[in-house]
Design a protein around this motif. Structure first.
Motif, PDB file in Angstrom:
ATOM      1  N   PHE A 761       1.116  -1.091   0.180  1.00  0.00           N
ATOM      2  CA  PHE A 761      -0.472  -0.014  -0.126  1.00  0.00           C
ATOM      3  C   PHE A 761       0.824   1.287  -0.209  1.00  0.00           C
ATOM      4  O   PHE A 761       2.077   1.352   0.399  1.00  0.00           O
ATOM      5  CB  PHE A 761      -1.120  -0.170   1.767  1.00  0.00           C
ATOM      6  CG  PHE A 761      -1.834  -1.469   1.434  1.00  0.00           C
ATOM      7  CD1 PHE A 761      -3.123  -1.183   0.500  1.00  0.00           C
ATOM      8  CD2 PHE A 761      -1.284  -2.201   1.777  1.00  0.00           C
ATOM      9  CE1 PHE A 761      -3.625  -1.436   0.393  1.00  0.00           C
ATOM     10  CE2 PHE A 761      -2.569  -3.470   2.010  1.00  0.00           C
ATOM     11  CZ  PHE A 761      -3.627  -2.679   1.200  1.00  0.00           C
ATOM     12  N   LEU A 762       0.260   2.248  -1.077  1.00  0.00           N
ATOM     13  CA  LEU A 762       1.044   3.639  -1.174  1.00  0.00           C
ATOM     14  C   LEU A 762       0.214   4.410  -0.420  1.00  0.00           C
ATOM     15  O   LEU A 762       1.153   5.823   0.284  1.00  0.00           O
ATOM     16  CB  LEU A 762       1.246   4.545  -2.211  1.00  0.00           C
ATOM     17  CG  LEU A 762       1.783   3.129  -3.552  1.00  0.00           C
ATOM     18  CD1 LEU A 762       1.364   3.323  -4.786  1.00  0.00           C
ATOM     19  CD2 LEU A 762       2.839   2.746  -2.757  1.00  0.00           C
ATOM     20  N   ASP A 763      -0.457   4.602   0.790  1.00  0.00           N
ATOM     21  CA  ASP A 763      -1.021   5.257   1.235  1.00  0.00           C
ATOM     22  C   ASP A 763      -1.448   4.449   2.761  1.00  0.00           C
ATOM     23  O   ASP A 763      -1.650   3.333   2.426  1.00  0.00           O
ATOM     24  CB  ASP A 763      -2.322   5.982   0.912  1.00  0.00           C
ATOM     25  CG  ASP A 763      -3.711   4.813   0.191  1.00  0.00           C
ATOM     26  OD1 ASP A 763      -2.529   4.068   0.619  1.00  0.00           O
ATOM     27  OD2 ASP A 763      -4.641   5.550   0.172  1.00  0.00           O
ATOM     28  N   GLU A 764      -1.589   6.255   3.934  1.00  0.00           N
ATOM     29  CA  GLU A 764      -1.616   4.883   5.084  1.00  0.00           C
ATOM     30  C   GLU A 764      -3.416   4.261   4.711  1.00  0.00           C
ATOM     31  O   GLU A 764      -3.677   3.862   5.786  1.00  0.00           O
ATOM     32  CB  GLU A 764      -2.000   6.098   5.884  1.00  0.00           C
ATOM     33  CG  GLU A 764      -0.713   6.780   6.559  1.00  0.00           C
ATOM     34  CD  GLU A 764      -0.269   8.174   7.632  1.00  0.00           C
ATOM     35  OE1 GLU A 764      -1.563   8.035   8.346  1.00  0.00           O
ATOM     36  OE2 GLU A 764       0.856   8.732   7.375  1.00  0.00           O
ATOM     37  N   LEU A 824      17.527  -3.472  -2.320  1.00  0.00           N
ATOM     38  CA  LEU A 824      15.855  -2.751  -2.503  1.00  0.00           C
ATOM     39  C   LEU A 824      15.305  -4.445  -2.879  1.00  0.00           C
ATOM     40  O   LEU A 824      13.858  -4.864  -2.439  1.00  0.00           O
ATOM     41  CB  LEU A 824      15.903  -2.656  -3.439  1.00  0.00           C
ATOM     42  CG  LEU A 824      14.604  -2.035  -5.145  1.00  0.00           C
ATOM     43  CD1 LEU A 824      13.303  -1.352  -3.700  1.00  0.00           C
ATOM     44  CD2 LEU A 824      14.735  -1.727  -5.612  1.00  0.00           C
ATOM     45  N   GLN A 825      15.487  -5.729  -3.700  1.00  0.00           N
ATOM     46  CA  GLN A 825      15.060  -7.018  -3.711  1.00  0.00           C
ATOM     47  C   GLN A 825      14.657  -7.759  -2.948  1.00  0.00           C
ATOM     48  O   GLN A 825      13.850  -7.942  -2.379  1.00  0.00           O
ATOM     49  CB  GLN A 825      15.537  -7.108  -5.398  1.00  0.00           C
ATOM     50  CG  GLN A 825      15.204  -8.432  -5.908  1.00  0.00           C
ATOM     51  CD  GLN A 825      15.753  -9.049  -7.579  1.00  0.00           C
ATOM     52  OE1 GLN A 825      17.144  -8.839  -7.363  1.00  0.00           O
ATOM     53  NE2 GLN A 825      14.962 -10.076  -7.771  1.00  0.00           N
ATOM     54  N   VAL A 871      12.316   1.652   5.980  1.00  0.00           N
ATOM     55  CA  VAL A 871      13.313   0.560   4.933  1.00  0.00           C
ATOM     56  C   VAL A 871      11.425   0.373   3.323  1.00  0.00           C
ATOM     57  O   VAL A 871      11.797   0.720   2.019  1.00  0.00           O
ATOM     58  CB  VAL A 871      13.139  -0.881   4.627  1.00  0.00           C
ATOM     59  CG1 VAL A 871      13.147  -0.804   3.287  1.00  0.00           C
ATOM     60  CG2 VAL A 871      14.168  -0.601   5.787  1.00  0.00           C
ATOM     61  N   GLU A 872      10.515  -0.146   4.309  1.00  0.00           N
ATOM     62  CA  GLU A 872       9.744   0.391   3.580  1.00  0.00           C
ATOM     63  C   GLU A 872       8.823   1.720   2.535  1.00  0.00           C
ATOM     64  O   GLU A 872       8.361   2.014   1.429  1.00  0.00           O
ATOM     65  CB  GLU A 872       8.320  -0.441   4.084  1.00  0.00           C
ATOM     66  CG  GLU A 872       8.710  -1.573   4.151  1.00  0.00           C
ATOM     67  CD  GLU A 872       7.565  -2.118   5.132  1.00  0.00           C
ATOM     68  OE1 GLU A 872       6.460  -1.651   5.595  1.00  0.00           O
ATOM     69  OE2 GLU A 872       7.454  -3.361   5.714  1.00  0.00           O
ATOM     70  N   ASN A 877       9.321   6.258  -1.829  1.00  0.00           N
ATOM     71  CA  ASN A 877       9.035   6.784  -2.128  1.00  0.00           C
ATOM     72  C   ASN A 877       9.917   6.812  -4.187  1.00  0.00           C
ATOM     73  O   ASN A 877       9.548   7.015  -5.084  1.00  0.00           O
ATOM     74  CB  ASN A 877      10.615   7.432  -1.546  1.00  0.00           C
ATOM     75  CG  ASN A 877      10.772   8.131  -0.174  1.00  0.00           C
ATOM     76  OD1 ASN A 877       8.731   7.768  -0.052  1.00  0.00           O
ATOM     77  ND2 ASN A 877      11.290   8.485   0.722  1.00  0.00           N
ATOM     78  N   LEU A 878      10.447   5.626  -4.084  1.00  0.00           N
ATOM     79  CA  LEU A 878      10.795   5.103  -5.217  1.00  0.00           C
ATOM     80  C   LEU A 878       9.873   5.083  -6.432  1.00  0.00           C
ATOM     81  O   LEU A 878       9.571   5.491  -7.940  1.00  0.00           O
ATOM     82  CB  LEU A 878      11.742   3.655  -5.286  1.00  0.00           C
ATOM     83  CG  LEU A 878      12.197   2.911  -7.071  1.00  0.00           C
ATOM     84  CD1 LEU A 878      12.811   4.398  -7.435  1.00  0.00           C
ATOM     85  CD2 LEU A 878      13.391   1.853  -6.684  1.00  0.00           C
ATOM     86  N   ILE A 879       8.862   4.144  -6.080  1.00  0.00           N
ATOM     87  CA  ILE A 879       7.604   4.021  -6.569  1.00  0.00           C
ATOM     88  C   ILE A 879       6.899   5.524  -6.863  1.00  0.00           C
ATOM     89  O   ILE A 879       6.383   5.291  -7.729  1.00  0.00           O
ATOM     90  CB  ILE A 879       6.566   2.901  -5.714  1.00  0.00           C
ATOM     91  CG1 ILE A 879       7.545   1.553  -5.878  1.00  0.00           C
ATOM     92  CG2 ILE A 879       5.370   2.687  -6.913  1.00  0.00           C
ATOM     93  CD1 ILE A 879       6.659   0.496  -5.275  1.00  0.00           C
TER      94      ILE A 879
END
Length: 897
Positions: A761-764, A824-825, A871-872, A877-879
């Motif tokens: 998930f990208l948001d809270e 990352l992987q 880390v997540e 941030n990269l995505i």
């Protein structure tokens, strides 16, 4: 055409009817121009008889000329009486060169036998008092060679005469003895036009006819090179001037004074051969259209013809008076490769090398049916990386090809020639361009000639012999163009310019080695022997080329000389010394022009893709199936990510002759999977692992089959080494696990090639998500700790991460650097395993097991003072950057190491 016009004008002034004349020319081309001049002068009588000097010499001989393959076969039969140990293919490698030398002996010297004896004596003198040793000694081989030639060539001459046959040199020798009687008895009147370098026989013929007042001679000479003893271009004509036949009652015609007249001469220093052709239109634009028929382009390198024709869009009418080398055409190359393939099959190989087959299929003309078969064939061998194709597989994949029999080993050479003749005949009915058609028709004729000539001889002909025969014939053949020689822009070789004059001349490739050819004679007779017996050396040949060059310039007004200034391959980038001579010795001002490559340099701008609506749509689709390797690709180069993961482009398969790094990794992966699959889900014992060590060979064989590779691929060279290294890596991994178990550790392999699918998930609020997927090479449990192991061919890098005091600054963009791609992987794998298998994060280790450092075991990922949640966030941030519509995909500059 000034020289020919002067000749015809004088002949018509002295006689109204010239039908009784024999006009002798160096070649056939000037005949067309003489006929036009006669038409322009309204000549109404019968035409004179036109004859070349070679035809006149042959007429004086009572024998029939034999040449080419007919001569080679006849000579081989005679040679077998002297040396029965040499086969025909070996004979063909030296006899054509010797035959030219022998013909030179008979054309230019009194007695060819003297030269043969001299060569034998010279070899003896060289070896005087020396122990020659065995037969492999080069000096002894030379001595034995000339011993045989002193026996072989006289015998060959004798046998040819019995059949009323003769080589070119023998015709000249026969003609020499018949000249005196011919000159006395003939009632014909000869006119010799435009000769320069006459052989001994030709000179004797002309002089005898002059003495009996049965000949007239017209030479095209100029005071510039006649008066200057140093000028090599006048070498032969200065000798001719000394003939006693030219006296007060008979003038030498003609010595002109044209070369010193005003001329516009330009030399062009050009960067490359093709650039010469590209610059040609710029020269032609400055020539008035009405003068194009008075303009000649002389190609000193015949290979430039295609490029020249492509550049002549500014010219309406073009006439080509030269041949295009047969050896340079695609069908010719394909046929050469067919013979090479057959030669390999003659060696009793059990398979076909793919690179021997593919060029044949690609270069031969194919209809749609054959093209479809070839496409499927290429797909199959590329998919399975088949380097060596078995005969059974070739039959399976190409058996329906219309010319498949050409790829199979024939019963004998007659069968093979019949196949080739049939193949060429059928090809002519397909859609072909004119040059292709001529190329195929010429080969069909060559195959028929070879077949018919070989029939009377009982010779063991191998495919290699046929290949040598074909190459000997094809290398000397050319496709002649048919055009209108009296109109339009003229393209020709230097020899085709003999007797002709043009107002404007353009010469391409005026380089040393092209003009003159230099010391490139293919001969067995040393320079000093040739000089001693009056045979032409490269010096005489240089003088001949010099005459053609200066004669061409002397009647011209505008001269353009282009040369390639680049040094590459066989080209030295050195301009012809004739240009240097013009610059230093001639009375003319030479304008020198430098031409750089006019093509625009390839733009080096890096690619940039803005994220428009369509790109954003593709990104939204991509969110449903995101592989960790996609993010790694983005780190390497965002453009590659865009092309591969959004547009779904893929590199085409290519056959690997040497195992690639990717397939080397797959080889080890599949072998380990074969070994570990049966023991999955159990606590491993020492016996389990020792049993695996006995199966490593079987595991590698399984992996080879899984890759769809052939065992033969790994039987030799570097691929054998790669296989053995892979086997060693597999053994080392099993041995590493064995040591752990022997030392009391509890090891259980939980899963292999585990497919993962998890939401990230990208948001809270967990409303915006992406879905990770991938395959984890190995999941095991060691002493209660679950290990997620990723196999790599590369070495581990940056697996211990400590950001120290700069943590707050560096952490948000931690994974924006490609040197953290392994971390990352592994972080994504850890997240997915934790969420899918519901394992406590404290009991999970992620690690890289590198095949390059296999004995070090799995190297685990270790974050110091960095929480999993942090880390997540770095992954997010990269995505976010990838999905950000304001951040374009920009190509990264590739670094060359």
């Amino acid at each position: 055409m000034q020289f020919l016009q002067k000749i015809i004008s004088e002949l018509l002034e002295n006689r109204h009817d010239i039908s009784g004349l024999d006009i002798v020319l160096p070649g056939k081309r000037p005949m067309v121009f003489i006929k036009r001049i006669l038409k322009e002068k309204h000549y109404q009588g019968l035409l004179p008889n036109f004859v070349t000097i070679d035809e006149l010499i042959a007429e004086l001989s009572e024998n029939v000329e034999i040449k080419g393959i007919a001569l080679w076969l006849f000579a081989f039969r005679i040679y077998n009486k002297i040396d029965a140990s040499e086969d025909f293919s070996g004979f063909l490698k030296w006899f054509p060169t010797l035959q030219k030398d022998w013909d030179d002996m008979m054309k230019f010297s009194d007695d060819d036998q003297k030269i043969l004896l001299w060569m034998l004596d010279e070899e003896r003198i060289k070896n005087w008092g020396e122990n020659l040793g065995d037969d492999d000694n080069p000096r002894k081989r030379n001595l034995n060679f000339w011993r045989k030639m002193n026996e072989f060539l006289p015998l060959l001459k004798s046998e040819l005469k019995k059949e009323n046959l003769a080589t070119s040199g023998m015709l000249y020798q026969d003609a020499f003895s018949a000249i005196e009687n011919f000159a006395k008895q003939t009632n014909r009147q000869f006119v010799f036009c435009g000769f320069n370098a006459l052989s001994r026989v030709e000179e004797q013929l002309v002089r005898q006819l002059l003495q009996w007042n049965k000949a007239e001679t017209y030479f095209q000479a100029d005071q510039y090179y006649i008066d200057d003893e140093r000028q090599e271009s006048g070498k032969f004509l200065r000798e001719t001037l000394k003939w006693k036949e030219f006296n007060d009652s008979r003038d030498f015609k003609w010595i002109e004074n044209q070369f010193s007249q005003p001329k516009n001469i330009k030399t062009y220093e050009v960067s490359g051969n093709i650039v010469q052709a590209k610059f040609l239109p710029e020269i032609l634009k400055k020539i008035p259209k009405k003068e194009l028929s008075e303009t000649a382009l002389v190609l000193l390198d015949e290979n430039l013809l295609p490029a020249v024709l492509d550049s002549l869009n500014v010219v309406e009418s073009v006439n080509i008076t030269m041949g295009f080398p047969l050896k340079n055409l695609s069908f010719s190359n394909a046929i050469k490769k067919v013979f090479y393939l057959q030669k390999q099959q003659e060696k009793k190989t059990s398979s076909y090398y793919y690179a021997d087959v593919l060029p044949i299929l690609e270069e031969l003309p194919n209809d749609e049916k054959d093209s479809e078969i070839i496409r499927n064939f290429i797909f199959s061998i590329e998919e399975r990386n088949i380097v060596y194709i078995s005969k059974t597989l070739l039959q399976e994949l190409l058996g329906n090809l219309s010319y498949f029999q050409l790829l199979q080993k024939p019963e004998n050479y007659q069968t093979f020639l019949d196949l080739l003749i049939k193949f060429c005949y059928e090809l002519k009915f397909k859609e072909l361009d004119d040059i292709q058609y001529e190329n195929i028709a010429l080969f069909e004729n060559v195959f028929k000639i070879i077949k018919n000539q070989l029939l009377p001889y009982q010779i063991d002909v191998k495919i290699e012999t046929l290949e040598v025969l074909i190459n000997q014939l094809v290398n000397s053949e050319s496709i002649d163009f048919v055009g209108e020689p009296l109109a339009g822009f003229q393209i020709m070789g230097l020899l085709e310019t003999r007797l002709l004059n043009f107002k404007n001349i353009i010469l391409l490739s005026v380089n040393e080695g092209k003009l003159p050819l230099g010391n490139t004679q293919n001969t067995y007779i040393p320079f000093d022997v040739r000089k001693n017996f009056g045979l032409n050396t490269f010096l005489e040949n240089d003088s001949i080329y010099a005459y053609h060059f200066y004669r061409l310039i002397q009647n011209s007004e505008n001269v353009h000389l282009l040369y390639n200034a680049l040094s590459s391959g066989v080209n030295t980038g050195e301009k012809s010394r004739f240009i240097t001579q013009l610059e230093m010795e001639s009375p003319h001002h030479i304008e020198h022009i430098i031409i750089e490559n006019s093509s625009e340099p390839i733009a080096q701008e890096l690619m940039k893709i803005e994220k428009n609506e369509e790109v954003m749509r593709l990104l939204n689709e991509w969110k449903n199936r995101v592989s960790p390797s996609h993010l790694v690709t983005y780190l390497y180069n965002p453009i590659d990510f865009y092309l591969n993961n959004l547009l779904k482009t893929r590199e085409t398969n290519e056959i690997e002759e040497e195992l690639s790094q990717r397939n080397y990794g797959n080889l080890v992966h599949y072998a380990l999977q074969f070994l570990h699959e049966p023991i999955k889900g159990k606590i491993l014992s020492v016996n389990d692992l020792e049993d695996l060590l006995q199966q490593t060979d079987s595991a590698i064989d399984f992996a080879i089959g899984k890759l769809k590779h052939q065992q033969e691929f790994y039987e030799r060279g570097m691929n054998y080494i790669h296989k053995e290294i892979a086997k060693r890596v597999v053994r080392n991994i099993v041995e590493y696990d064995l040591e752990l178990v022997k030392n009391g550790s509890a090891l259980e392999i939980l899963d292999l090639e585990k497919e993962i699918n998890c939401d990230f998930f990208l948001d809270e609020n967990q409303t915006d998500k992406i879905s990770f997927y991938g395959f984890i090479d190995r999941i095991d449990k060691l002493d209660g700790v679950t290990r997620v192991i990723d196999y790599k061919t590369a070495k581990p890098k940056n697996l211990t991460i400590n950001l120290g005091k700069n943590k707050e600054e560096k952490l948000p963009e931690l994974f924006f650097r490609d040197d953290y791609k392994q971390a990352l992987q592994l972080s994504i794998y850890k997240y997915c395993i934790r969420n899918v298998l519901n394992i406590n994060p404290d009991n999970i280790e992620t690690a890289i097991w590198s095949f390059a450092e296999v004995n070090n075991g799995p190297q685990k990922l270790n974050f110091i003072d960095i929480e999993d949640s942090e880390v997540e966030d770095s992954i997010r941030n990269l995505i976010f950057e990838i999905l950000n519509s304001e951040v374009p995909f920009e190509e990264k500059e590739k670094v060359s190491w």
